[in-house]
Structures are given as C-alpha cells and as structure tokens.
Write an enzyme that holds these catalytic residues in place. Structure first.
Site, PDB file in Angstrom:
ATOM      1  N   GLU A 145       0.814  -1.226   0.000  1.00 37.81           N
ATOM      2  CA  GLU A 145       0.000   0.000   0.000  1.00 37.81           C
ATOM      3  C   GLU A 145       0.841   1.268   0.000  1.00 37.81           C
ATOM      4  O   GLU A 145       0.441   2.282  -0.563  1.00 37.81           O
ATOM      5  CB  GLU A 145      -0.966  -0.001   1.196  1.00 37.81           C
ATOM      6  CG  GLU A 145      -2.222  -0.832   0.981  1.00 37.81           C
ATOM      7  CD  GLU A 145      -2.041  -2.311   1.290  1.00 37.81           C
ATOM      8  OE1 GLU A 145      -0.979  -2.666   1.856  1.00 37.81           O
ATOM      9  OE2 GLU A 145      -2.942  -3.112   0.969  1.00 37.81           O
TER      10      GLU A 145
ATOM     11  N   HIS B 177     -11.829  -4.794   8.557  1.00 35.43           N
ATOM     12  CA  HIS B 177     -12.229  -4.707   7.146  1.00 35.43           C
ATOM     13  C   HIS B 177     -13.615  -4.085   7.002  1.00 35.43           C
ATOM     14  O   HIS B 177     -14.298  -4.333   6.023  1.00 35.43           O
ATOM     15  CB  HIS B 177     -12.225  -6.092   6.483  1.00 35.43           C
ATOM     16  CG  HIS B 177     -10.869  -6.648   6.214  1.00 35.43           C
ATOM     17  ND1 HIS B 177     -10.020  -7.048   7.206  1.00 35.43           N
ATOM     18  CD2 HIS B 177     -10.197  -6.865   5.047  1.00 35.43           C
ATOM     19  CE1 HIS B 177      -8.894  -7.509   6.669  1.00 35.43           C
ATOM     20  NE2 HIS B 177      -8.970  -7.393   5.361  1.00 35.43           N
TER      21      HIS B 177
END
Lengths: 326, 343
Positions: free
Chosen positions: A60, A129
């Site tokens: 990321e 999540h």
C-alpha cells in the site's frame, strides 16, 4: 437514462475519465486482470490496456507513493486501496505527504490524485475490514474527502475528484456496491463541496453520509407516515470541502439538527458540523442537536452484533420522534 | 572498514579520460560549495540564526556532487531531510538554502518547509522527505510517469543506511523492479542510523547492497568519498535506466563528519574513527586528484575563493532578509492558493 448499480457506476466513472484524458492512470491490488475484489473495476484493463490499468503487489505504501510521484510530475493517478482500513498501513502518504507537499514547498508541488477505497460496514468482515474512516481523513488539512451514496453521485463526484487539482480521498461504501439507481446517459460531472437535499422537509434536518443516506430517507418517510414529522434529509457527500451553507440554510428552516454517522463517535464528522451549527446558528435551534452514531467500540464480525452497532432506520425514527415529541 | 574493498574502483588516468577536466572542476566546486555552506549552517546554528533542526552532509559531499554532475536536465532528485547537499548540487543558490534554514522570507520555500523539506522543482529537486523511506515509492511514481510518457528522465532517490530497514524501502525496490522503472536508489551508508551503528541493527553487513539480490538487482558498492567513482556509478545506472532496463540500487560508503542532527555531538563514535575517515575526506581526495592531474593551484584557489564569496554573500543577504510575512501563513494549502475547507 438507465438503472445501474453503484458498482457499475464506479467502472463507468473511471472509464469516463480515462477516455477523456490519457494522463489518467489507475493502479491497485487485483484491479486490472481480476477486475477488483469487489468487481468494481471489471473491464477497465481490457478497455485501457496494461500501461494505464496496473496491478500492484500488496504494497500500500508503494501504491500511494507511486501515485503521488506520478501526480507530482504530470499524471492524474487513481489509486485503489482495497479496504479503507488499510489506510493505517500507508497513512504517511495520506497524512504527511499528499496534503502537505504543496504547503511545505510554498506552492511548488502539485498532487492531483484520487485514492478510491472500499469503506464501511455490512459485510460481516469484522473490526479490520469494515470501518468507516472518513474522520481519519477529514482531520487532515490539505485533503479533500468525498463519500457518494448513489450511482449517479459516484460517477459525478469521481469525475470531479479526478479533475480536481488536489488530493481527493474517495470513499465508496462496500454495502452500497449492489444498490441501484437511475443514471442519465452521457458525461456526468458533479462538483466537490456540495451537499444535496435528497428529501425536503420542514420539521427537522437529518444529515447523513453514504450508507446512512438511504436509511435516513427511509426513516424520514416513516416519520412522516407514522408520526407526521416532516424531515429534510441532506446527503453531506463532501466532507472537505464542506457545504456548510446548505446545512445552515436547512437548520434555519427546520430549527432541529440530527446527524446519522457510521464513523466512530469520537471526532466523527457530525461533531464538527454540530460545533459549526452551535457557533453560527445557535439561535436557529429549537432543541439540542443530536448525533445518531455507532457506540465507540471496534466493529464486531457477527451479523447480529454488527446490525446492533450501526444506526438503523428504527433508531433514527425513535431518536427523532422522541426528540421532537418527547 | 569497507574502504579497502571499494578502492578497487580505480580513479581515472587523467584529464582526458571519460570524466574530463570540465566535469572534474565542476565536481570540485560542487563539493566545496556544499562543504562551505554546511559548515556555515553549523556556525549560524551556534549563533542561533539557524532555527529548528538541521542535518548536515559534512563528509558526504561526493555522493551529492557525483550524482548531480551525472544527471541531465529533466532528471529528478528525491532527497531526505539530510538534503541540503543534494539541493545545492542541483544548482540551487546558497542564499535560498541558507535563507530557508534561517527561516527567512528569502528562503527556498519562504520558511514554510524548513531545513528538512528543501524543494526546488525548477532545479529538478522534487522534495526532501523527513519521514524515513517515504520518498522511495514517490520516486517510483515519477519514474512511472517517465516510462508512461516515453521520456528518458531518470528519478534518483537518495537515502541513508537506516532507511534500508523500513518497509517502504522494500516495497519500493520490489515495485521498481517488477515495473522496470527508470529509478536509481542511492544509499549513502555513513555507518550510523542516527545514533546507532547500522551494523548493530541490520541482519546483513551491507544494508543496501546485500538486499539487492532480493529484488533481482546487482550488488553495487562504491566509494562514496570519491566523486569520480560516484560519477561513474551514476552514469552506468542512468544508462541502464534510460535504456528501459530498470532500476539500480547503489550503496555508497561514506562517513558523516558531524552528528546526526544539530542536537547530536556524536559521542558514540569510537575514538579515532572520525580522524581515520577525515584522511579520506572527499574534498581532500578531490583536491589532490586535481593537482595530480595537473590543475594549477591558482585555478583551485580561484574556485575556493569564489565559493567562499558566494557563501559569505549569501550569509549577509540572509541575515538582512526579513522574516516571512503573515499573509503567507494560510496560502497554498490547496491548489486554488488558499486554505478554505468550507463555504
């Protein structure tokens, strides 16, 4: 006019901008050949080719750093971070690099990029999540932050974000991907910094964002039908820039304010808006502003627990009714 | 320690070799300019005229100068908070750099960035980054732009040995390798991660070079105190990048004559280490090389004098310069020039 899903609106929005401008490039994990884990980028690789739609490793920091370097030097990257929770592993770019480079360089450095991400609860994925992280982004000077609630807004606000010269965090709600809405034909371009009155009303103003918008609208319909309370629902859409004029104008008419928020309660976007209203419209209010939020806890995985946590239509109806009718 | 190993990189044979007289004089001037400006920054700090923090490159000048002289217009530098040297080496004036360190209105960013964020896009200095490792992925992105556009520009990313132990280093190396990006990663191994010897905190002896194989890259170690060796390594890496053959990772062995930052007297160094490295002072080495190649003392003295004059003049200009005005406090947060987050 056609009815399409929020998911397909993401594809159409990206495609619209990539067709318009060859400098728009797109990168992220599983976004190209696989079409995205949420299938929100299906077909883009085939349409625009491997130089413009690029799969990345699970890196990321590399994704956001590369997007920034490309943006600084002339491209208009769209970067995908699969789950907004993962902002935590690349937060340096979101907090320190994108939003501060222009200021620190005394205006030399530009950073016209968009970070798209899957935000929000409802998928039963648990605490890492499922979060709504809009308040993580809203607090950083130099960023712009938008969160659409409908397919037409996805396309229009995505286009506005890509064309914007500043770094924009674009929060797509995972639970909205399968939802449908009417979308006009042709190019759609909206404007950042504009809230939308999605249901006019006289008795109270309800502010909502993303997944909370359809819930607020349904609650308003029930409040009208069952209790005779006529609520105005405003989709805030853009947290930065924030359309305070639309909000203050509504509060001046209805004299009551409710916020429906999915982000954690502390420092949620509603807190900032309530403080603005308290500062600037205190004497318009006939009662205390009320924030309808999640409890300040991590998100549970089990469906029954997650459902208890998020503001529901019932909670919105009950809260507004009790506040207005005692 | 590793100096014996890198001396194998032989210096050129004379002024008509691949580097030549003009480049060598430019590299000498460049290194001296950095040395004098950094020394002046330190002196001004002692006079409380340089504010905040500052991280000097005294002793590490050859890396900045060698790379900058090998770079072409359009090539981009990405620096760390120890970035004064690289900024000066790309041609930014001493006045602009000292002005920023002194937080004056004549500074490179008018005092809005400070010592750790020197940026001059017109010189290809695309920023100095104070979060360790942050700029490696950013340099990848700039290289991606060049690749996408079919330009031959190379992005050059400088960082210290300590950076090799942060995640962004490894993400960027892998990313650059798989996309074959025209980026050159330059690790200035000055033996210390801030206050701690790099060997104490790293699993391999060469913090950058010994990781190269993980990313399919060649193991490259050079003498970072010899500007000729640096220049040649840079040329080679740039040629590879421009040919579309992907990134390079170069470990340049060097030594920081001063502490990590202005707050650090560097008392953790073993006795005699600094003195040993000062024998291999890059400026001393280079002055001797110029003499060995027949450059007259007069030419060298003229360069010395003109560099000192630039630094002296810059110092006086900066001392007389005003502080930044209030009206720039809220400018350039957003691209419209302002800071408005609401209507």
């Amino acid at each position: 006019m056609a009815e399409i899903t929020y998911r397909d609106a993401v594809i159409r929005g990206i495609a619209q901008e990539m067709k318009r401008d060859n400098d728009v490039v797109f990168l992220g994990e599983d976004v190209a050949k696989a079409g995205g884990v949420f299938k929100a980028t299906v077909g883009l690789y085939e349409q625009f080719g491997p130089l413009r739609v690029r799969d990345t490793p699970i890196s990321e920091q590399a994704i956001l750093g590369a997007a920034m370097g490309a943006a600084m030097t002339g491209l208009k990257p769209i970067a995908e971070i699969m789950f907004s929770d993962f902002f935590a592993v690349c937060f340096d770019y979101i907090a320190n690099e994108f939003p501060k480079s222009r200021y620190m360089s005394n205006g030399q450095t530009k950073c016209p990029l968009v970070v798209r991400t899957g935000n929000g609860a409802g998928s039963r994925f648990g605490a890492q999540h499922s979060q709504s992280v809009e308040n993580w982004c809203m607090m950083i000077p130099g960023l712009k932050v938008v969160a659409p609630s409908s397919p037409v807004d996805v396309i229009g606000l995505l286009a506005a974000a890509v064309r914007d010269p500043d770094p924009v965090i674009f929060l797509e709600h995972k639970s909205l991907y399968p939802t449908k809405g009417e979308v006009p034909d042709g190019e759609i371009v909206d404007k950042l910094g504009t809230a939308k009155v999605v249901r006019p009303g006289r008795d109270a103003t309800i502010l909502a964002l993303a997944l909370m918008v359809p819930r607020a609208v349904e609650a308003a319909d029930r409040l009208k039908a069952e209790h005779g309370i006529d609520c105005e629902v405003i989709d805030v859409r853009s947290l930065v820039p924030l359309d305070t004029q639309t909000i203050l104008g509504s509060v001046a008419r209805t004299h009551r304010l409710f916020t429906v928020e999915e982000n954690p309660r502390l420092c949620g976007w509603g807190a900032e808006i309530v403080s603005i209203v308290a500062d600037e419209a205190f004497y318009d209010l006939d009662g205390p502003p009320v924030r309808i939020t999640t409890p300040h806890i991590p998100l549970p995985a089990a469906d029954v627990l997650e459902d208890m946590m998020l503001p529901t239509v019932e909670r919105i109806v009950d809260t507004v009714r009790r506040s207005l009718q005692g | 320690m590793a100096t014996a190993q890198v001396r194998a990189e032989a210096p050129g044979s004379g002024l008509n070799d691949d580097i030549g007289e003009a480049k060598r004089l430019a590299m000498y001037r460049s290194q001296l300019r950095i040395r004098e400006a950094e020394q002046r920054a330190y002196d001004l700090f002692l006079q409380n005229l340089v504010k905040g923090t500052s991280h000097l490159s005294l002793g590490q000048e050859a890396v900045a100068s060698g790379f900058a002289e090998a770079m072409q217009k359009g090539d981009l530098s990405f620096c760390t908070y120890r970035g004064h040297a690289h900024t000066l080496a790309r041609g930014v004036s001493v006045e602009k750099v000292l002005g920023e360190l002194m937080q004056r209105d004549n500074g490179l960013m008018r005092g809005k960035g400070g010592s750790m964020h020197l940026t001059s896009e017109e010189h290809g200095v695309m920023g100095s980054y104070a979060i360790i490792g942050a700029h490696l992925p950013i340099a990848c992105g700039a290289a991606w732009r060049a690749q996408y556009k079919g330009d031959k520009d190379v992005s050059v990313c400088f960082f210290g040995d300590g950076t090799t132990n942060i995640g962004a280093f490894h993400e960027a190396l892998n990313f650059a390798a798989i996309w074959k990006l025209p980026v050159v990663f330059v690790c200035e191994n000055n033996l210390y991660m801030e206050y701690t010897p790099i060997g104490d905190v790293t699993a391999v002896p060469h913090p950058a070079a010994d990781r190269a194989a993980s990313y399919g890259l060649e193991r490259i170690i050079i003498d970072g105190n010899d500007a000729d060796a640096v220049y040649r390594a840079a040329q080679k890496a740039f040629a590879k990048a421009r040919a579309g053959e992907g990134p390079s990772l170069i470990e340049a062995l060097t030594y920081r004559h001063s502490g990590h930052s202005r707050a650090d007297p560097a008392k953790y160094r073993p006795e005699g280490e600094l003195e040993k490295w000062k024998e291999r002072d890059p400026i001393k080495i280079y002055r001797e090389r110029l003499q060995q190649f027949g450059i007259s003392d007069k030419v060298i003295a003229e360069i010395d004098a003109s560099v000192r004059k630039e630094v002296d003049d810059a110092t006086e200009t900066c001392k007389a310069a005003p502080m930044p005005p209030a009206d720039i406090l809220t400018t350039d947060v957003y691209a419209d020039g302002g800071w408005a987050w609401r209507n």
